[in-house]
Design a protein around this motif. Structure first.
Motif, PDB file in Angstrom:
ATOM      1  N   ALA D  59       0.820  -1.211   0.000  1.00 45.77           N
ATOM      2  CA  ALA D  59       0.000   0.000   0.000  1.00 45.77           C
ATOM      3  C   ALA D  59       0.855   1.262   0.000  1.00 45.77           C
ATOM      4  O   ALA D  59       2.061   1.224   0.220  1.00 45.77           O
ATOM      5  N   GLY D  60       0.193   2.386  -0.241  1.00 40.12           N
ATOM      6  CA  GLY D  60       0.865   3.684  -0.161  1.00 40.12           C
ATOM      7  C   GLY D  60       1.833   3.906  -1.305  1.00 40.12           C
ATOM      8  O   GLY D  60       1.640   3.396  -2.404  1.00 40.12           O
ATOM      9  N   SER D  61       2.888   4.693  -1.040  1.00 38.78           N
ATOM     10  CA  SER D  61       3.858   5.003  -2.094  1.00 38.78           C
ATOM     11  C   SER D  61       4.562   3.738  -2.572  1.00 38.78           C
ATOM     12  O   SER D  61       5.048   3.677  -3.700  1.00 38.78           O
ATOM     13  N   SER D  62       4.614   2.706  -1.737  1.00 41.15           N
ATOM     14  CA  SER D  62       5.227   1.441  -2.130  1.00 41.15           C
ATOM     15  C   SER D  62       4.479   0.804  -3.293  1.00 41.15           C
ATOM     16  O   SER D  62       5.067   0.042  -4.076  1.00 41.15           O
ATOM     17  N   ALA D  63       3.206   1.117  -3.420  1.00 44.47           N
ATOM     18  CA  ALA D  63       2.415   0.570  -4.522  1.00 44.47           C
ATOM     19  C   ALA D  63       2.864   1.119  -5.873  1.00 44.47           C
ATOM     20  O   ALA D  63       2.496   0.587  -6.916  1.00 44.47           O
ATOM     21  N   ARG D  64       3.667   2.182  -5.867  1.00 44.04           N
ATOM     22  CA  ARG D  64       4.117   2.777  -7.133  1.00 44.04           C
ATOM     23  C   ARG D  64       5.530   2.351  -7.518  1.00 44.04           C
ATOM     24  O   ARG D  64       6.132   2.920  -8.433  1.00 44.04           O
ATOM     25  N   GLN D  65       6.081   1.339  -6.835  1.00 45.22           N
ATOM     26  CA  GLN D  65       7.461   0.908  -7.077  1.00 45.22           C
ATOM     27  C   GLN D  65       7.565  -0.250  -8.064  1.00 45.22           C
ATOM     28  O   GLN D  65       8.545  -1.005  -8.049  1.00 45.22           O
ATOM     29  N   THR D  66       6.547  -0.429  -8.900  1.00 40.38           N
ATOM     30  CA  THR D  66       6.659  -1.434  -9.961  1.00 40.38           C
ATOM     31  C   THR D  66       6.668  -0.711 -11.304  1.00 40.38           C
ATOM     32  O   THR D  66       6.255   0.448 -11.405  1.00 40.38           O
ATOM     33  N   ASN D  67       7.111  -1.415 -12.348  1.00 34.91           N
ATOM     34  CA  ASN D  67       7.135  -0.801 -13.684  1.00 34.91           C
ATOM     35  C   ASN D  67       5.743  -0.392 -14.134  1.00 34.91           C
ATOM     36  O   ASN D  67       5.569   0.585 -14.856  1.00 34.91           O
ATOM     37  N   ILE D  68       4.739  -1.152 -13.722  1.00 36.60           N
ATOM     38  CA  ILE D  68       3.371  -0.921 -14.176  1.00 36.60           C
ATOM     39  C   ILE D  68       2.688   0.250 -13.447  1.00 36.60           C
ATOM     40  O   ILE D  68       1.821   0.920 -13.997  1.00 36.60           O
ATOM     41  N   THR D  69       3.133   0.527 -12.206  1.00 36.31           N
ATOM     42  CA  THR D  69       2.416   1.522 -11.394  1.00 36.31           C
ATOM     43  C   THR D  69       3.187   2.822 -11.166  1.00 36.31           C
ATOM     44  O   THR D  69       2.679   3.733 -10.515  1.00 36.31           O
ATOM     45  N   LYS D  70       4.391   2.927 -11.709  1.00 34.92           N
ATOM     46  CA  LYS D  70       5.220   4.122 -11.532  1.00 34.92           C
ATOM     47  C   LYS D  70       4.441   5.413 -11.855  1.00 34.92           C
ATOM     48  O   LYS D  70       3.815   5.494 -12.911  1.00 34.92           O
ATOM     49  N   ASP D  71       4.493   6.389 -10.931  1.00 37.50           N
ATOM     50  CA  ASP D  71       3.862   7.712 -11.143  1.00 37.50           C
ATOM     51  C   ASP D  71       2.355   7.647 -11.386  1.00 37.50           C
ATOM     52  O   ASP D  71       1.774   8.578 -11.962  1.00 37.50           O
ATOM     53  N   THR D  72       1.729   6.574 -10.990  1.00 38.34           N
ATOM     54  CA  THR D  72       0.300   6.366 -11.229  1.00 38.34           C
ATOM     55  C   THR D  72      -0.481   6.630  -9.936  1.00 38.34           C
ATOM     56  O   THR D  72      -0.003   6.311  -8.854  1.00 38.34           O
ATOM     57  N   PRO D  73      -1.696   7.236 -10.037  1.00 39.13           N
ATOM     58  CA  PRO D  73      -2.476   7.512  -8.820  1.00 39.13           C
ATOM     59  C   PRO D  73      -3.164   6.262  -8.278  1.00 39.13           C
ATOM     60  O   PRO D  73      -4.382   6.170  -8.287  1.00 39.13           O
ATOM     61  N   VAL D  74      -2.391   5.318  -7.819  1.00 38.72           N
ATOM     62  CA  VAL D  74      -2.914   4.093  -7.197  1.00 38.72           C
ATOM     63  C   VAL D  74      -2.189   3.891  -5.876  1.00 38.72           C
ATOM     64  O   VAL D  74      -0.999   4.171  -5.757  1.00 38.72           O
TER      65      VAL D  74
ATOM     66  N   ASN E  67      19.053  -1.036   2.777  1.00 41.84           N
ATOM     67  CA  ASN E  67      19.743  -1.455   1.551  1.00 41.84           C
ATOM     68  C   ASN E  67      18.977  -2.553   0.824  1.00 41.84           C
ATOM     69  O   ASN E  67      18.997  -2.649  -0.401  1.00 41.84           O
ATOM     70  N   ILE E  68      18.300  -3.399   1.592  1.00 39.77           N
ATOM     71  CA  ILE E  68      17.612  -4.560   1.016  1.00 39.77           C
ATOM     72  C   ILE E  68      16.280  -4.189   0.359  1.00 39.77           C
ATOM     73  O   ILE E  68      15.850  -4.842  -0.586  1.00 39.77           O
ATOM     74  N   THR E  69      15.650  -3.112   0.833  1.00 40.12           N
ATOM     75  CA  THR E  69      14.293  -2.794   0.363  1.00 40.12           C
ATOM     76  C   THR E  69      14.197  -1.558  -0.523  1.00 40.12           C
ATOM     77  O   THR E  69      13.106  -1.201  -0.973  1.00 40.12           O
ATOM     78  N   LYS E  70      15.320  -0.910  -0.793  1.00 44.43           N
ATOM     79  CA  LYS E  70      15.325   0.306  -1.613  1.00 44.43           C
ATOM     80  C   LYS E  70      14.577   0.101  -2.937  1.00 44.43           C
ATOM     81  O   LYS E  70      14.815  -0.886  -3.639  1.00 44.43           O
ATOM     82  N   ASP E  71      13.649   1.020  -3.265  1.00 45.32           N
ATOM     83  CA  ASP E  71      12.919   1.001  -4.541  1.00 45.32           C
ATOM     84  C   ASP E  71      12.116  -0.269  -4.776  1.00 45.32           C
ATOM     85  O   ASP E  71      11.804  -0.612  -5.928  1.00 45.32           O
ATOM     86  N   THR E  72      11.795  -0.987  -3.719  1.00 51.38           N
ATOM     87  CA  THR E  72      11.079  -2.260  -3.815  1.00 51.38           C
ATOM     88  C   THR E  72       9.612  -2.058  -3.419  1.00 51.38           C
ATOM     89  O   THR E  72       9.323  -1.273  -2.523  1.00 51.38           O
ATOM     90  N   PRO E  73       8.669  -2.753  -4.098  1.00 51.87           N
ATOM     91  CA  PRO E  73       7.245  -2.579  -3.750  1.00 51.87           C
ATOM     92  C   PRO E  73       6.856  -3.338  -2.485  1.00 51.87           C
ATOM     93  O   PRO E  73       6.087  -4.283  -2.535  1.00 51.87           O
ATOM     94  N   VAL E  74       7.400  -2.905  -1.369  1.00 47.50           N
ATOM     95  CA  VAL E  74       7.062  -3.490  -0.068  1.00 47.50           C
ATOM     96  C   VAL E  74       6.729  -2.353   0.891  1.00 47.50           C
ATOM     97  O   VAL E  74       7.338  -1.291   0.831  1.00 47.50           O
ATOM     98  N   ASP E  75       5.756  -2.572   1.763  1.00 45.62           N
ATOM     99  CA  ASP E  75       5.309  -1.501   2.660  1.00 45.62           C
ATOM    100  C   ASP E  75       5.522  -1.828   4.141  1.00 45.62           C
ATOM    101  O   ASP E  75       4.985  -1.139   5.009  1.00 45.62           O
ATOM    102  N   ALA E  76       6.328  -2.877   4.404  1.00 47.58           N
ATOM    103  CA  ALA E  76       6.653  -3.182   5.800  1.00 47.58           C
ATOM    104  C   ALA E  76       7.987  -3.906   5.840  1.00 47.58           C
ATOM    105  O   ALA E  76       8.265  -4.759   4.995  1.00 47.58           O
ATOM    106  N   VAL E  77       8.813  -3.543   6.825  1.00 50.50           N
ATOM    107  CA  VAL E  77      10.149  -4.131   6.935  1.00 50.50           C
ATOM    108  C   VAL E  77      10.440  -4.450   8.400  1.00 50.50           C
ATOM    109  O   VAL E  77      10.063  -3.694   9.294  1.00 50.50           O
ATOM    110  N   ILE E  78      11.066  -5.600   8.609  1.00 48.09           N
ATOM    111  CA  ILE E  78      11.585  -5.918   9.943  1.00 48.09           C
ATOM    112  C   ILE E  78      12.993  -5.352  10.000  1.00 48.09           C
ATOM    113  O   ILE E  78      13.869  -5.783   9.262  1.00 48.09           O
ATOM    114  N   MET E  79      13.209  -4.351  10.867  1.00 46.91           N
ATOM    115  CA  MET E  79      14.536  -3.728  10.899  1.00 46.91           C
ATOM    116  C   MET E  79      15.207  -3.828  12.264  1.00 46.91           C
ATOM    117  O   MET E  79      16.265  -3.262  12.471  1.00 46.91           O
ATOM    118  N   SER E  80      14.643  -4.641  13.176  1.00 46.67           N
ATOM    119  CA  SER E  80      15.238  -4.773  14.509  1.00 46.67           C
ATOM    120  C   SER E  80      14.661  -6.007  15.211  1.00 46.67           C
ATOM    121  O   SER E  80      13.457  -6.256  15.137  1.00 46.67           O
TER     122      SER E  80
END
Lengths: 96, 96, 96, 96, 96
Positions: D59-74, E67-80
């Motif tokens: 969800a959120g800005s993470s939803a825009r981190q794919t090639n298909i959803t980049k810069d898209t209002p989803v 470093n592991i999640t940069k620019d990746t379509p994930v919205d939650a990370v275990i960091m500790s």
């Protein structure tokens, strides 16, 4: 995105300058058949939606990814008017 | 955005340097007629809102899209004072 | 922002390298009088808050807008210690 | 991310131009065994998911981190189809 | 951040290319003593957490600040991984 029904309009004179000329509508989230429930929220309309329409809204920074909402202090946008919804192979909503 | 009522003020000496000079108000979310309910939250005021006013607030990164909140560690902003709300064709709230 | 009470501390050896030297406190959201309720959450302290303090926390990307939390994988920050809260013209909380 | 079940499809003619050609599916969050509950939400499909599939959504800005959803209002994206889930050493879900 | 307990694992063949090689664990939020409750969610593991561990997770765009999640379509990370939790001066959780 949430499925939501447009239920009303807001009027506001004093507001951030980037909001001038923007149409802010009141919505209520619905279930997958279009039945509304829960607290209302407000979103910028970018698709000329009308009262009673079922729409999709995007929240957060995603709400700023349209030409109309770029760099604007809004956290919800209407970016689609729903024609129909189909669940488990059956049409459960069709725009009248 | 949420429709919310301004219910109070916060005073704080020790705070992030970017918050100096910012007015942080206490709000409670309302329904579409302006009736408040639920837990309170705090937002930066950018439109000179007063106690009792019905306002719109934007949350998350969208809260940083005003001149007053740019690059500031705040996640909610008051960016509009509501004059009136209309639901299903009837005025349900008008600022007195 | 949320009004929250600092209720505890976390100790962690294995963590993201950007978290070394950061103080992560346990909080519980409160109402506008400082009465806590609900599930706890954890935030980075940037204002040297102590157990029992009432504070403001900012969430999401806004939590990374301080010198201490820039580019860090944290989604909540304590950026203000509350001195007093006033609701409807009455002081409902004062730091002792 | 949330574990969710794909329960339906949306059809929409009037929408933001960046949404053209995107498949928006209706989902319902599930527990760790794949049992759905709660209100539905809508996400962009990037992995050719089908009705009945158990998937992960971001969800959120993470939803825009794919090639298909980049810069898209989803604000939600399906980025993984779940093969199996194991809880406390036991397989609690396996894709049929 | 949320305090959460690692309860399981996910297996997925079809997924966004940026997720290849990432370990996605199932978690359940806990209270400040480590007692879990509520719906499960899934986060990327960046600290080699194991089943039963109590961890901290960061959500939203903050989940992409490792470093592991940069620019990746994930919205939650275990960091500790949590060693101990202290509330009101008493140790209420210690990793065994």
């Amino acid at each position: 995105m949430l499925i939501a029904k447009v239920i009303g309009t807001t009027v506001s004179t004093i507001k951030d300058e980037k909001l001038h000329g923007r149409k802010l509508l009141i919505l209520r989230q619905t279930d997958e058949t279009g039945a509304p429930s829960g607290k209302p929220y407000v979103a910028v309309d970018t698709v000329d939606a009308g009262i009673g329409d079922l729409v999709l809204t995007a929240a957060g920074s995603s709400a700023r990814q349209t030409n109309i909402t770029k760099d604007t202090p809004v956290d919800a946008v209407i970016m689609s008017i729903i024609d129909s919804l189909e669940v488990d192979g059956k049409v459960v909503f069709r725009k009248s």
